[in-house]
Write a protein that holds these residues in place. Structure first.
Motif, short mmCIF file in Angstrom:
data_model
loop_
_atom_site.label_atom_id
_atom_site.label_comp_id
_atom_site.label_asym_id
_atom_site.label_seq_id
_atom_site.Cartn_x
_atom_site.Cartn_y
_atom_site.Cartn_z
N CYS A 297 2.40 18.98 -1.30
CA CYS A 297 3.73 19.54 -1.05
C CYS A 297 3.84 19.76 0.44
O CYS A 297 3.26 20.71 0.99
N SER A 298 4.54 18.85 1.13
CA SER A 298 4.56 18.89 2.59
C SER A 298 5.88 18.36 3.13
O SER A 298 6.60 17.64 2.43
N LEU A 299 6.17 18.74 4.36
CA LEU A 299 7.38 18.23 5.02
C LEU A 299 7.21 16.76 5.38
O LEU A 299 8.12 15.96 5.22
N GLU A 300 6.03 16.40 5.88
CA GLU A 300 5.73 15.02 6.22
C GLU A 300 5.06 14.35 5.02
O GLU A 300 4.12 14.89 4.45
N SER A 301 5.56 13.19 4.65
CA SER A 301 5.00 12.50 3.48
C SER A 301 3.65 11.88 3.83
O SER A 301 3.32 11.63 5.00
N ASP A 302 2.82 11.65 2.80
CA ASP A 302 1.56 10.95 3.01
C ASP A 302 1.84 9.49 3.32
O ASP A 302 2.95 9.00 3.10
N TRP A 303 0.84 8.77 3.83
CA TRP A 303 1.05 7.35 4.15
C TRP A 303 -0.18 6.55 3.77
O TRP A 303 -1.28 7.08 3.65
N ILE A 304 0.04 5.24 3.58
CA ILE A 304 -1.02 4.37 3.09
C ILE A 304 -0.95 3.03 3.82
O ILE A 304 0.15 2.57 4.19
N TYR A 305 -2.10 2.40 4.05
CA TYR A 305 -2.11 1.11 4.74
C TYR A 305 -3.47 0.44 4.52
O TYR A 305 -4.45 1.09 4.17
N PHE A 306 -3.51 -0.88 4.73
CA PHE A 306 -4.77 -1.61 4.67
C PHE A 306 -5.57 -1.32 5.94
O PHE A 306 -5.04 -1.31 7.04
N HIS A 307 -6.84 -1.09 5.75
CA HIS A 307 -7.73 -0.72 6.86
C HIS A 307 -7.74 -1.82 7.92
O HIS A 307 -7.92 -3.00 7.60
N PRO A 308 -7.56 -1.47 9.21
CA PRO A 308 -7.54 -2.50 10.26
C PRO A 308 -8.89 -3.12 10.57
O PRO A 308 -8.97 -4.00 11.44
N ASP A 309 -9.97 -2.71 9.89
CA ASP A 309 -11.30 -3.29 10.18
C ASP A 309 -11.55 -4.59 9.43
O ASP A 309 -12.66 -5.12 9.45
N ASP A 310 -10.52 -5.13 8.75
CA ASP A 310 -10.62 -6.40 8.02
C ASP A 310 -11.62 -6.33 6.87
O ASP A 310 -12.13 -7.37 6.41
N SER A 311 -11.92 -5.14 6.40
CA SER A 311 -12.81 -4.99 5.24
C SER A 311 -12.06 -5.15 3.93
O SER A 311 -12.68 -5.25 2.87
N GLY A 312 -10.72 -5.16 4.01
CA GLY A 312 -9.91 -5.25 2.80
C GLY A 312 -9.71 -3.90 2.13
O GLY A 312 -9.05 -3.83 1.09
N ARG A 313 -10.26 -2.84 2.72
CA ARG A 313 -10.10 -1.51 2.13
C ARG A 313 -8.70 -0.94 2.39
O ARG A 313 -7.92 -1.49 3.17
N ILE A 314 -8.40 0.17 1.75
CA ILE A 314 -7.11 0.83 1.86
C ILE A 314 -7.35 2.26 2.33
O ILE A 314 -8.27 2.93 1.86
N VAL A 315 -6.53 2.72 3.27
CA VAL A 315 -6.62 4.10 3.76
C VAL A 315 -5.36 4.85 3.31
O VAL A 315 -4.24 4.42 3.61
N HIS A 316 -5.55 5.95 2.58
CA HIS A 316 -4.44 6.76 2.09
C HIS A 316 -4.60 8.16 2.68
O HIS A 316 -5.57 8.85 2.41
N VAL A 317 -3.63 8.55 3.52
CA VAL A 317 -3.76 9.78 4.30
C VAL A 317 -2.73 10.80 3.84
O VAL A 317 -1.52 10.52 3.80
N GLY A 318 -3.21 11.98 3.49
CA GLY A 318 -2.35 13.11 3.16
C GLY A 318 -2.60 14.26 4.11
O GLY A 318 -3.45 14.16 5.01
N PRO A 319 -1.90 15.38 3.94
CA PRO A 319 -2.06 16.50 4.88
C PRO A 319 -3.46 17.10 4.90
O PRO A 319 -3.91 17.58 5.94
#
Length: 468
Positions: A297-319
């Motif tokens: 529950c936050s003013l700024e929403s969480d965000w998600i993206y593919f990891h820039p290290d070319d590992s194919g992983r996903i980074v999902h960031v919340g508060p």
């Protein structure tokens, strides 16, 4: 344990400040400082230009290794700069010397510079064309939306210039770009469509153009890339090209990555906002555990993206939590999204929502405390440092304090915490960059006041000497 980061430099500006690979840019890229030394040093300062000639956007280009290029200047880093009067300049990254110039067009106003394939091909994007108010009221359709120009960077070579037209792609088209050889067209109803740029070039190129060579176009003769001739529209899409892929998503947010290729979207429904679906690009199959939703529950929403290290992983960031996920191949065609590791903010237990006053009156809080409340430890920015294999996570704390946590990119283990000296106002816009031994913090205050803070890593040898 013997290293620490100390603030060594501060500089203010009335215009945006940029940073790219050890270089800090001020005054619309006019002044360039190197952050490699113990304290930033001025590399060069270009002559002052009028607003009509200022640099609008730029990319730093590094020379490829192991390739023989036609000119010696091609083997040195350069700044590819797009000016307000439609010139593309190639400047020496060390001295600012003009190495090459290309005049783009008198018909389109180019403003954005992006990588198609990083360090290989770039895309110049124009602003969108708008009808005059009288023409718009008359119900006339503006067919041409924008223009895209594609260049190979070293040596600087024109691949083609094309127009995105509503008569071809439909009245609902609102934007377009090119990335990794794909023409990505977005529509007002949340539809994203992908086309092959290679196919478009082969099918619709009228004539191959070479920079600096004489050409005749629509009865006019001139040198390609010289004013006023510029670059003619040599790729003219007459019919809609074959569709490679389409998907409907909320706010046209669409990302591709992973091994095998997957994409991340939010389904095109308002009630789905905050949820992210990881699906196979091959057959649109939702991955097992592919719906990622972070309870916050936050003013700024969480965000998600593919990891820039070319590992194919996903980074999902919340508060207060960072989930690093990996897409694993499973039996059959369906893949599985699994947790790799979690980085959690160290917070105290939630304060009881019920308090008792001195008189014994019971007071209940009407509102739940936000997860990104300024009094809570909150994740703000996540940076990846590829040479050190570290994640640099900016976290704010109470009383406007902020620290940068360095975490192992493979395990999530904390390596070091670095406290910033300046206060961090959450109502301001911030950028943070971490590169080897340098931290650069750029802050935008109200009324276009910008601050740049530079930290350098130093080593305290006192403990070592005492141990010896």
């Amino acid at each position: 344990d013997t290293t620490t980061f100390r603030k060594v430099w501060t500089k203010q500006s009335k215009s945006p400040i940029g940073y790219e690979k050890g270089r800090i840019y001020f005054e619309n890229y006019r002044c360039c400082y190197s952050s490699v030394a113990l304290k930033p040093e001025l590399l060069y300062q270009l002559p002052k230009r009028s607003k009509l000639e200022k640099i609008e956007d730029a990319l730093l280009c590094e020379c490829p290794l192991g390739e023989t290029l036609p000119r010696s200047s091609d083997h040195k880093p350069c700044l590819l700069a797009l000016t307000a009067d439609n010139w593309l300049y190639r400047l020496s990254a060390k001295t600012g010397t003009l190495l090459e110039s290309v005049y783009l067009s008198s018909q389109y106003k180019f403003r954005y510079l992006e990588w198609d394939v990083p360090q290989e091909t770039m895309v110049l994007k124009s602003v969108q064309k708008k009808l005059e108010p009288m023409t718009r009221h008359a119900g006339v359709l503006q067919a041409a939306l924008l223009c895209l120009a594609v260049f190979r960077v070293l040596p600087l070579t024109l691949l083609g210039m094309l127009e995105i037209n509503k008569t071809v792609f439909g009245k609902s088209v609102v934007d377009a770009t090119i990335s990794h050889g794909l023409l990505i067209v977005t529509h007002s109803m949340g539809l994203v469509r992908l086309y092959s740029l290679e196919h478009i070039t082969e099918q619709f190129m009228l004539k191959k153009l070479v920079l600096g060579e004489k050409s005749e176009w629509n009865g006019t003769t001139g040198l390609v890339g010289e004013a006023p001739f510029g670059i003619p529209l040599n790729i003219q899409i007459k019919d809609c090209p074959p569709l490679l892929f389409e998907v409907s998503c909320l706010e046209n947010a669409f990302q591709i990555g992973g091994f095998p290729y997957h994409y991340i979207i939010t389904p095109n429904q308002r009630r789905q906002k905050g949820s992210y679906h990881v699906c196979s690009l091959k057959d649109n199959t939702l991955a097992k555990n592919g719906v990622q939703f972070m309870e916050c529950c936050s003013l700024e929403s969480d965000w998600i993206y593919f990891h820039p290290d070319d590992s194919g992983r996903i980074v999902h960031v919340g508060p207060n939590q960072i989930n690093v996920l990996k897409v694993k191949e499973a039996q059959g065609s369906q893949c599985h999204v699994a947790q790799d590791f979690i980085i959690a903010a160290k917070r105290e237990d939630t304060v009881n929502a019920v308090t008792v006053t001195a008189s014994g009156r019971v007071v209940k809080k009407r509102f739940k405390q936000l997860d990104d409340d300024p009094d809570q430890k909150t994740f703000r920015i996540v940076e990846y440092e590829d040479e050190l294999e570290l994640l640099a996570v900016t976290q704010t704390e109470t009383e406007g304090k902020a620290l940068i946590g360095l975490y192992d990119n493979q395990t999530g283990a904390v390596i070091k915490d670095i406290a910033l000296e300046e206060s961090w106002d959450v109502t301001y816009s911030h950028d943070m960059f971490f590169e080897r031994d340098t931290i650069v913090h750029i802050e935008q205050e109200p009324k276009n006041n910008f601050n740049c803070y530079v930290y350098k890593m130093t080593r305290d040898t006192t403990d070592e000497k005492e141990q010896q």
